[in-house]
Design a protein around this motif. Structure first.
Motif, PDB file in Angstrom:
ATOM      1  N   GLU A  52       0.828  -1.181   0.000  1.00  0.00           N
ATOM      2  CA  GLU A  52       0.000   0.000   0.000  1.00  0.00           C
ATOM      3  C   GLU A  52       0.878   1.252   0.000  1.00  0.00           C
ATOM      4  O   GLU A  52       1.608   1.509   0.944  1.00  0.00           O
ATOM      5  CB  GLU A  52      -0.887   0.016   1.242  1.00  0.00           C
ATOM      6  N   VAL A  53       0.810   2.010  -1.062  1.00  0.00           N
ATOM      7  CA  VAL A  53       1.603   3.223  -1.187  1.00  0.00           C
ATOM      8  C   VAL A  53       0.631   4.394  -1.235  1.00  0.00           C
ATOM      9  O   VAL A  53      -0.286   4.413  -2.046  1.00  0.00           O
ATOM     10  CB  VAL A  53       2.458   3.201  -2.470  1.00  0.00           C
ATOM     11  N   PRO A  54       0.829   5.383  -0.349  1.00  0.00           N
ATOM     12  CA  PRO A  54      -0.091   6.525  -0.378  1.00  0.00           C
ATOM     13  C   PRO A  54       0.113   7.357  -1.646  1.00  0.00           C
ATOM     14  O   PRO A  54       1.179   7.370  -2.239  1.00  0.00           O
ATOM     15  CB  PRO A  54       0.299   7.324   0.865  1.00  0.00           C
ATOM     16  N   THR A  55      -0.938   8.049  -2.038  1.00  0.00           N
ATOM     17  CA  THR A  55      -0.832   9.006  -3.134  1.00  0.00           C
ATOM     18  C   THR A  55      -0.085  10.217  -2.606  1.00  0.00           C
ATOM     19  O   THR A  55      -0.349  10.684  -1.502  1.00  0.00           O
ATOM     20  CB  THR A  55      -2.236   9.413  -3.624  1.00  0.00           C
ATOM     21  N   LEU A  56       0.861  10.712  -3.377  1.00  0.00           N
ATOM     22  CA  LEU A  56       1.682  11.848  -2.961  1.00  0.00           C
ATOM     23  C   LEU A  56       1.307  13.077  -3.770  1.00  0.00           C
ATOM     24  O   LEU A  56       1.156  13.000  -4.992  1.00  0.00           O
ATOM     25  CB  LEU A  56       3.161  11.553  -3.190  1.00  0.00           C
ATOM     26  N   TYR A  57       1.170  14.195  -3.080  1.00  0.00           N
ATOM     27  CA  TYR A  57       0.937  15.480  -3.731  1.00  0.00           C
ATOM     28  C   TYR A  57       2.045  16.416  -3.276  1.00  0.00           C
ATOM     29  O   TYR A  57       2.246  16.611  -2.083  1.00  0.00           O
ATOM     30  CB  TYR A  57      -0.410  16.076  -3.316  1.00  0.00           C
ATOM     31  N   TYR A  58       2.764  16.991  -4.212  1.00  0.00           N
ATOM     32  CA  TYR A  58       3.826  17.950  -3.905  1.00  0.00           C
ATOM     33  C   TYR A  58       3.521  19.223  -4.663  1.00  0.00           C
ATOM     34  O   TYR A  58       3.185  19.186  -5.849  1.00  0.00           O
ATOM     35  CB  TYR A  58       5.188  17.397  -4.319  1.00  0.00           C
ATOM     36  N   GLU A  59       3.634  20.349  -3.976  1.00  0.00           N
ATOM     37  CA  GLU A  59       3.386  21.620  -4.636  1.00  0.00           C
ATOM     38  C   GLU A  59       4.391  22.657  -4.170  1.00  0.00           C
ATOM     39  O   GLU A  59       4.679  22.751  -2.976  1.00  0.00           O
ATOM     40  CB  GLU A  59       1.968  22.094  -4.308  1.00  0.00           C
ATOM     41  N   ALA A  60       4.932  23.401  -5.116  1.00  0.00           N
ATOM     42  CA  ALA A  60       5.865  24.497  -4.827  1.00  0.00           C
ATOM     43  C   ALA A  60       5.352  25.743  -5.544  1.00  0.00           C
ATOM     44  O   ALA A  60       5.062  25.697  -6.741  1.00  0.00           O
ATOM     45  CB  ALA A  60       7.265  24.152  -5.307  1.00  0.00           C
TER      46      ALA A  60
END
Length: 170
Positions: A52-60
């Protein structure tokens, strides 16, 4: 009359203390934080299975920079346009990259993501873009406090550097 007033005050004080105690006990059982985007974070140990891998959100973001990255199901989505409706680029990750990202993401304690400490404060004087990473697992979002783009907290540094490097290759 004074005795009646004192008894009424004591009764109200005792009753109100009981209400606060019950409310506190309820909050301990259901300690939830609702964020402006209506995501809910519940307290408690979050354990993930290896697959199980979480969904990743990255924002700059800064005045001249915008970068939004989403990593989900062996796909890297990238957008460099503000107010986008869909990600501009969707790249399928290689098995090696996906395994590395999966291992790094699974090693992060989602319960402690909100407490990550940033190593620098360059974003306060426009020295770096403001960045944030959010993990989503089973419909629950775990946002970090924010940090400088290019200078992530040590606990997620390898993960952030990996996904930003992959996004820049587009």
């Amino acid at each position: 009359m004074k005795a009646l007033t004192i008894l009424a005050t004591i009764a109200i004080t005792i009753t109100s203390c009981n209400c606060k105690k019950k409310a506190t006990e309820t909050n301990v059982v259901e300690n939830k934080t609702v964020f402006p985007d209506q995501s809910v974070v519940t307290s408690g140990k979050v354990t993930m299975q290896q697959n199980e891998v979480p969904t990743l959100y990255y924002e700059a973001t800064s005045r001249g920079v915008f970068l939004s990255i989403k990593v989900e199901n062996q796909t890297l989505f990238v957008s460099k346009t503000r107010d986008f409706k869909e990600y501009e680029v969707a790249k399928t990750l290689s098995d090696a990259d996906w395994k590395e990202i999966s291992a790094l993401a699974s090693a992060v304690d989602l319960e402690k993501v909100k407490d990550l400490k940033w190593p620098t404060e360059k974003r306060y004087y426009d020295g770096a873009a403001h960045a944030n990473i959010t993990f989503e697992s089973k419909g629950v979002k775990y946002p970090a406090n924010g940090f400088d783009h290019g200078f992530p907290p040590a606990e997620v540094a390898q993960l952030v550097n990996k996904i930003t490097k992959l996004a820049e290759q587009e």
